[in-house]
Design a protein around this motif. Structure first.
Motif, short mmCIF file in Angstrom:
data_model
loop_
_atom_site.label_atom_id
_atom_site.label_comp_id
_atom_site.label_asym_id
_atom_site.label_seq_id
_atom_site.Cartn_x
_atom_site.Cartn_y
_atom_site.Cartn_z
N VAL A 210 39.10 -16.16 66.32
CA VAL A 210 38.54 -14.82 66.47
C VAL A 210 37.03 -14.89 66.60
O VAL A 210 36.35 -15.56 65.81
N ARG A 211 36.49 -14.19 67.60
CA ARG A 211 35.04 -14.11 67.82
C ARG A 211 34.38 -13.24 66.75
O ARG A 211 34.97 -12.30 66.24
N GLY A 212 33.09 -13.53 66.52
CA GLY A 212 32.34 -12.72 65.59
C GLY A 212 31.62 -11.55 66.25
O GLY A 212 31.45 -10.49 65.65
N GLY A 213 31.17 -11.74 67.50
CA GLY A 213 30.44 -10.69 68.18
C GLY A 213 29.03 -10.51 67.61
O GLY A 213 28.43 -11.46 67.12
N GLY A 214 28.53 -9.28 67.66
CA GLY A 214 27.17 -8.99 67.21
C GLY A 214 27.01 -9.13 65.71
O GLY A 214 27.98 -9.17 64.95
N ARG A 215 25.75 -9.17 65.30
CA ARG A 215 25.41 -9.35 63.88
C ARG A 215 25.85 -8.14 63.06
O ARG A 215 25.57 -7.00 63.42
N VAL A 216 26.55 -8.41 61.96
CA VAL A 216 26.95 -7.37 61.01
C VAL A 216 26.59 -7.85 59.61
O VAL A 216 26.09 -8.96 59.42
N SER A 217 26.86 -7.04 58.60
CA SER A 217 26.52 -7.41 57.23
C SER A 217 27.39 -8.57 56.76
O SER A 217 28.49 -8.82 57.29
N ASP A 218 26.91 -9.28 55.74
CA ASP A 218 27.67 -10.39 55.18
C ASP A 218 29.04 -9.92 54.71
O ASP A 218 30.06 -10.57 54.96
N ARG A 219 29.07 -8.80 54.00
CA ARG A 219 30.34 -8.30 53.49
C ARG A 219 31.32 -7.99 54.63
O ARG A 219 32.49 -8.36 54.57
N GLU A 220 30.83 -7.34 55.67
CA GLU A 220 31.71 -6.97 56.78
C GLU A 220 32.30 -8.20 57.45
O GLU A 220 33.50 -8.24 57.74
N ILE A 221 31.49 -9.21 57.72
CA ILE A 221 32.01 -10.37 58.44
C ILE A 221 32.98 -11.17 57.56
O ILE A 221 33.99 -11.70 58.03
N LEU A 222 32.71 -11.24 56.26
CA LEU A 222 33.62 -11.96 55.36
C LEU A 222 34.93 -11.21 55.19
O LEU A 222 36.02 -11.82 55.16
N GLU A 223 34.86 -9.89 55.08
CA GLU A 223 36.09 -9.11 54.96
C GLU A 223 36.91 -9.17 56.25
O GLU A 223 38.14 -9.28 56.21
N ARG A 224 36.23 -9.11 57.39
CA ARG A 224 36.95 -9.21 58.67
C ARG A 224 37.61 -10.58 58.81
O ARG A 224 38.76 -10.68 59.25
N THR A 225 36.90 -11.63 58.43
CA THR A 225 37.46 -12.98 58.50
C THR A 225 38.71 -13.09 57.66
O THR A 225 39.75 -13.60 58.12
N HIS A 226 38.63 -12.62 56.44
CA HIS A 226 39.78 -12.67 55.53
C HIS A 226 40.96 -11.89 56.11
O HIS A 226 42.12 -12.34 56.04
N ALA A 254 30.04 -20.40 53.06
CA ALA A 254 30.80 -19.26 52.58
C ALA A 254 32.00 -18.98 53.48
O ALA A 254 33.12 -18.73 53.01
N LEU A 255 31.77 -19.05 54.79
CA LEU A 255 32.87 -18.83 55.73
C LEU A 255 33.89 -19.96 55.67
O LEU A 255 35.10 -19.73 55.78
N MET A 256 33.42 -21.19 55.49
CA MET A 256 34.35 -22.32 55.36
C MET A 256 35.25 -22.13 54.14
O MET A 256 36.44 -22.48 54.18
N ALA A 257 34.71 -21.56 53.08
CA ALA A 257 35.52 -21.33 51.88
C ALA A 257 36.63 -20.33 52.16
O ALA A 257 37.76 -20.49 51.68
N VAL A 258 36.34 -19.29 52.96
CA VAL A 258 37.37 -18.31 53.32
C VAL A 258 38.41 -18.94 54.24
O VAL A 258 39.62 -18.78 54.05
N VAL A 259 37.93 -19.67 55.25
CA VAL A 259 38.84 -20.23 56.26
C VAL A 259 39.72 -21.33 55.69
O VAL A 259 40.94 -21.36 55.95
N HIS A 260 39.14 -22.24 54.93
CA HIS A 260 39.87 -23.44 54.51
C HIS A 260 40.36 -23.43 53.07
O HIS A 260 41.36 -24.09 52.75
N ASP A 261 39.67 -22.70 52.20
CA ASP A 261 40.03 -22.74 50.78
C ASP A 261 40.70 -21.47 50.30
O ASP A 261 41.05 -21.37 49.11
N GLY A 262 40.85 -20.48 51.18
CA GLY A 262 41.51 -19.25 50.78
C GLY A 262 40.66 -18.36 49.89
O GLY A 262 41.20 -17.50 49.18
N ALA A 263 39.35 -18.54 49.92
CA ALA A 263 38.47 -17.71 49.09
C ALA A 263 38.54 -16.26 49.55
O ALA A 263 38.71 -15.96 50.74
N THR A 264 38.41 -15.33 48.61
CA THR A 264 38.34 -13.91 48.94
C THR A 264 36.92 -13.58 49.40
O THR A 264 35.98 -14.34 49.14
N PRO A 265 36.74 -12.43 50.05
CA PRO A 265 35.38 -12.03 50.42
C PRO A 265 34.44 -11.94 49.21
O PRO A 265 33.27 -12.32 49.32
#
Length: 276
Positions: A210-226, A254-265
């Motif tokens: 999934v693409r990230g697109g334009g810059r958004v807040s840290d919370r938004e991108i982590l929640e979207r990733t999850h 932080a993103l690697m933790a969500v993608v590979h370790d199942g971390a929550t936002p």
């Protein structure tokens, strides 16, 4: 041999991929250079952060591949360029392949090549260019056992450059065409409603990032990733949300933790706060 290259792209534990896109300079637009004005410094920092892959153009790929040793991110080589990122929508939109794209990828020891499939209202020539590029590239990839990533983008007019359309039906249509044309991996936009994203994953059949697109807040991108990972996506390809962050290495981790370790936002945000 194609699978051998894909094995370098996807993490052995999670079987997911986090690819950091740093190919924005090929657009020729100065507004795309924020955070990557000094490419050597940017790539060195990303290599230290150790995502699964870094997406680069033929003119910048050496900045990654000259790093010694085996433990560095895989190279995803961008093989096309387009004029749809100009400040105003162009009178004639186009997309062009670089010369000898797969030969370049083999010489740079890339794990994958990536090319656009672009759909913009009022510009059928853009879709035509994109399909021709994919057809040509698919044949070249087959001869070299090089994996092909296709990036289907559905664009919509806005005030200035084209924006991204998160309509899940439009996304599904171009994603399916990319698969029918021979994509081994898909890099697609998120949908407006992340809970619909399983539909895109289903029509893709091949691994979908999934693409990230334009810059958004840290919370938004982590929640979207999850959310999209929960819908079945095989990973993410983020550029500006990493390279324009005040601490790209920390955001990568932080993103690697969500993608590979199942971390929550929330857990990923706590990691970011700890290094701030």
């Amino acid at each position: 041999m194609k699978q051998y290259r894909l094995n370098r792209l996807f993490h052995p534990r999670s079987n997911r991929c986090f690819d950091v896109a740093v190919d924005h300079g090929v657009t020729g637009e100065p507004g795309m250079l924020t955070g990557i004005e000094d490419m050597e410094r940017a790539i060195d920092a990303l290599v230290d952060a150790d995502p699964d892959a870094i997406q680069l153009t033929v003119g910048q790929a050496d900045l990654l591949q000259r790093h010694p040793g085996r433990d560095k991110p895989a190279l995803v080589l961008r093989c096309d360029l387009t004029n749809v990122y100009a400040p105003e929508p162009p009178a004639r939109a186009w997309s062009r392949l670089i010369d000898d794209p797969v030969g370049q990828a083999v010489r740079f020891d890339a794990s994958c090549v990536v090319v656009n499939l672009l759909e913009a209202p009022g510009h059928p020539e853009l879709r035509e260019d994109s399909v021709a590029n994919i057809v040509r590239l698919r044949a070249e990839c087959d001869r070299a056992a090089m994996p092909l990533m296709v990036e289907p983008l559905v664009l919509k007019p806005g005030n200035g450059p084209y924006g991204v359309d998160g309509d899940v039906d439009r996304i599904c249509g171009v994603v399916r065409q990319a698969v029918e044309l021979g994509a081994d991996v898909i890099k697609a936009d998120p949908s407006d409603d992340p809970s619909d994203y399983h539909r895109v994953v289903t029509v893709a059949r091949v691994p979908l990032l999934v693409r990230g697109g334009g810059r958004v807040s840290d919370r938004e991108i982590l929640e979207r990733t999850h959310a999209v990972l929960g819908q079945g996506a095989a990973g993410i390809v983020y550029g500006r949300n990493v390279i324009q962050h005040q601490d790209p290495a920390a955001m990568t981790q932080a993103l690697m933790a969500v993608v590979h370790d199942g971390a929550t936002p929330e857990q990923a945000l706590e990691r970011l706060a700890a290094v701030a």
